[in-house]
Design a protein around this motif. Sequence first.
Motif, mmCIF file in Angstrom:
data_model
loop_
_atom_site.group_PDB
_atom_site.id
_atom_site.type_symbol
_atom_site.label_atom_id
_atom_site.label_comp_id
_atom_site.label_asym_id
_atom_site.label_seq_id
_atom_site.Cartn_x
_atom_site.Cartn_y
_atom_site.Cartn_z
ATOM 1 N N ILE A 78 -10.186 5.971 8.124
ATOM 2 C CA ILE A 78 -10.988 5.310 7.093
ATOM 3 C C ILE A 78 -10.958 6.170 5.839
ATOM 4 O O ILE A 78 -11.422 7.312 5.861
ATOM 5 N N THR A 79 -10.429 5.629 4.753
ATOM 6 C CA THR A 79 -10.271 6.451 3.560
ATOM 7 C C THR A 79 -11.625 6.743 2.927
ATOM 8 O O THR A 79 -12.588 5.997 3.094
ATOM 9 N N ALA A 80 -11.670 7.849 2.192
ATOM 10 C CA ALA A 80 -12.900 8.261 1.525
ATOM 11 C C ALA A 80 -13.092 7.439 0.259
ATOM 12 O O ALA A 80 -12.141 6.870 -0.265
ATOM 13 N N PRO A 81 -14.346 7.362 -0.255
ATOM 14 C CA PRO A 81 -14.588 6.599 -1.485
ATOM 15 C C PRO A 81 -13.800 7.157 -2.667
ATOM 16 O O PRO A 81 -13.395 6.413 -3.540
ATOM 17 N N VAL A 82 -13.619 8.466 -2.698
ATOM 18 C CA VAL A 82 -12.881 9.082 -3.799
ATOM 19 C C VAL A 82 -11.668 9.787 -3.205
ATOM 20 O O VAL A 82 -11.798 10.529 -2.236
ATOM 21 N N ALA A 83 -10.500 9.519 -3.764
ATOM 22 C CA ALA A 83 -9.301 10.200 -3.295
ATOM 23 C C ALA A 83 -8.384 10.422 -4.478
ATOM 24 O O ALA A 83 -8.134 9.501 -5.250
ATOM 25 N N ALA A 132 -12.262 -3.379 1.956
ATOM 26 C CA ALA A 132 -11.723 -2.017 2.074
ATOM 27 C C ALA A 132 -12.617 -1.037 1.320
ATOM 28 O O ALA A 132 -12.872 0.073 1.774
ATOM 29 N N ALA A 133 -13.104 -1.487 0.137
ATOM 30 C CA ALA A 133 -13.958 -0.615 -0.662
ATOM 31 C C ALA A 133 -15.260 -0.336 0.073
ATOM 32 O O ALA A 133 -15.754 0.785 0.075
ATOM 33 N N ALA A 134 -15.805 -1.387 0.683
ATOM 34 C CA ALA A 134 -17.060 -1.201 1.422
ATOM 35 C C ALA A 134 -16.840 -0.276 2.608
ATOM 36 O O ALA A 134 -17.676 0.582 2.902
ATOM 37 N N ALA A 135 -15.702 -0.434 3.284
ATOM 38 C CA ALA A 135 -15.437 0.405 4.454
ATOM 39 C C ALA A 135 -15.294 1.866 4.060
ATOM 40 O O ALA A 135 -15.638 2.753 4.839
ATOM 41 N N MET A 152 -13.974 13.235 1.776
ATOM 42 C CA MET A 152 -13.574 13.475 3.160
ATOM 43 C C MET A 152 -13.438 12.160 3.922
ATOM 44 O O MET A 152 -14.429 11.458 4.128
ATOM 45 N N PRO A 153 -12.222 11.808 4.332
ATOM 46 C CA PRO A 153 -12.060 10.582 5.113
ATOM 47 C C PRO A 153 -12.535 10.803 6.548
ATOM 48 O O PRO A 153 -12.655 11.939 7.001
ATOM 49 N N MET A 179 -0.927 14.893 -0.794
ATOM 50 C CA MET A 179 -1.785 15.959 -1.321
ATOM 51 C C MET A 179 -3.234 15.506 -1.458
ATOM 52 O O MET A 179 -4.018 16.132 -2.139
ATOM 53 N N SER A 180 -3.577 14.406 -0.818
ATOM 54 C CA SER A 180 -4.948 13.944 -0.878
ATOM 55 C C SER A 180 -5.438 13.747 0.549
ATOM 56 O O SER A 180 -4.701 13.238 1.403
ATOM 57 N N LEU A 181 -6.654 14.160 0.821
ATOM 58 C CA LEU A 181 -7.143 14.147 2.201
ATOM 59 C C LEU A 181 -7.011 12.762 2.833
ATOM 60 O O LEU A 181 -6.558 12.624 3.968
ATOM 61 N N SER A 182 -7.397 11.714 2.087
ATOM 62 C CA SER A 182 -7.341 10.367 2.649
ATOM 63 C C SER A 182 -5.914 10.004 3.026
ATOM 64 O O SER A 182 -5.658 9.456 4.104
ATOM 65 N N ALA A 183 -4.971 10.323 2.126
ATOM 66 C CA ALA A 183 -3.570 9.983 2.403
ATOM 67 C C ALA A 183 -3.032 10.802 3.569
ATOM 68 O O ALA A 183 -2.287 10.293 4.413
ATOM 69 N N ILE A 184 -3.425 12.084 3.619
ATOM 70 C CA ILE A 184 -2.949 12.945 4.708
ATOM 71 C C ILE A 184 -3.420 12.385 6.048
ATOM 72 O O ILE A 184 -2.635 12.204 6.981
ATOM 73 N N TYR A 185 -4.730 12.072 6.120
ATOM 74 C CA TYR A 185 -5.245 11.629 7.411
ATOM 75 C C TYR A 185 -4.725 10.253 7.775
ATOM 76 O O TYR A 185 -4.581 9.927 8.955
ATOM 77 N N ALA A 186 -4.416 9.410 6.756
ATOM 78 C CA ALA A 186 -3.819 8.107 7.062
ATOM 79 C C ALA A 186 -2.423 8.294 7.652
ATOM 80 O O ALA A 186 -1.957 7.478 8.449
#
Lengths: 303, 225
Positions: free
Chosen positions: A87-92, A2-5, A82-83, A155-162
């Motif tokens: 696919i989640t972003a490295p930093v969220a 998951a981290a690599a992705a 930015m996801p 409130m986090s882009l990765s979570a929103i897009y997921a």
Amino acid sequence: MAAAASLLPPLCALLLAPLLVGVINRTKAIIAGRRGPPLLQPYRDVHKALRRGAVYGDVTSWVFAAGPVINLACVVSVLFVMPLGGITAPVAFTGDLVVLVGLLALGRFATVLAALDTGSSFEGMGASREVHFAVLAEPALLLALAALARTGGAMSLSAIYAALTPALWLALLPNLALVAMTLLVLELVENSRIPIDDPTTHLELTMIHEVMVLDHSGPDFAFIQYGAAVKLWLIGSLLVGLVVPVRGAWWLCLPAMLAGMAALGLVIGMIESAMARYRLIKVPQFIVGAATLSAVALIGALA
Amino acid sequence: MTGGMTGAMTGLPALLNAVQVVGLLSCFALLGTSRIGACIRWLSFQGVVFGLVPLILHDDGLGAREALLAAANVALKGVVFPMLLLRIRARADFSREVDPFVGYIASILFGVVALGLSVWLALAMKPALARASFALLETSIFLILVGLFLIVGRKKALMQVVGYLVLENGIFLFGLITVEGTPLLVELGVLLDAFVGVFVMGIAIFHINREFGSMDVDRLTALRG
């Protein structure tokens, strides 16, 4: 795994952003009946500019030289929150959507300062127009992101897009469609595409972005071109991540998102071929209208 | 924080949500459009959309009453009024611009503020009107505000009729969702009143136009003795 992705979104953006520009240019050429430049031409342009030496005017200071570097640094940093669709972003983290808006604004600020530093009235005019439209475009972006945050419940882009699944689309179709329309307009506004500005013109009085970067040369100009491509990809992936609600494993999301980005390139190419640039007075109305769509979506999501 | 995902938005609420969004957007189009003809067409569109609401709202007991009400509304607000207004516009020989007192961008910004205000008002009214659909309650208040704004914010007399009809749409919607069991006769009577109103206003505009050679309500100050 998951981290690599999660490294995929920034990696794709860094590698493929100029290709998106290539797709747009090729689409426009084909619609106009020409063969057009090769898809990889933007890479070659950047490469060519990188090999050249930079020329600085006597009247410019370090601000002028720093502008393109800061701009590129800002845009590339944003990539890490930015996801790419599911696919989640490295930093969220909570509130990283504000970081996105803030860093884009900082990059713009650096570009504008560099343009003003040349002391040329022509570039000053471009800078003035750029910030004039930015004043309207930034609230629009924040409103769109706020509406997404509210519908996605995060409130986090990765979570929103997921959270933007097909089920959510079915439930909140009108609201999400409104936000998507705002984002499409913002993609055109923020990247100075056709109804706002014409990226192919170089010495006309109605341009915005191209005016500001006239004096940059060599590696600086390469940074600007590459930074513009990355920004195009960035805001485009905000839109495509919303419109292509494919979620799941990365090998499922990635092809869908890349196909979505290619489709976005085609759509922008078609818009640019079909529309003429707006009169300058019309542009604020266009942006405010787009912001209103998001405001309606946000208020609809609040209620 | 999952407020947006409330409930399973299936069937009816989703449809109401769509009506709300379409209605709000048509209002913003009215606020931002510079051409009278386009405004009248948006008004017609709005009339059709809100005219059909009685059919959606009472989907359990859909009877002749709802059908008649919807048909009368769509026919009058969607077809007859716009045709009447377009005729007046075609007859009178004036510029096709709306001629705002308040600019288009400012008008749209007013719309956003009015939208916030109507949500706030609707929230305040909600306890008293538990059965009413919140989306439509908010929309109806917004329509009323926009209608009033168009009446004061536009110079052309024709646009004031448009504003009046938007206001009428809002009041109609508000009545529809809050008051239950209004006799059909009353509803049709209201429609008839609106019809007569538009008719009289049309005649008035015709005379204003003939007298002053323009529809600017500004010119009416010349009537001061």
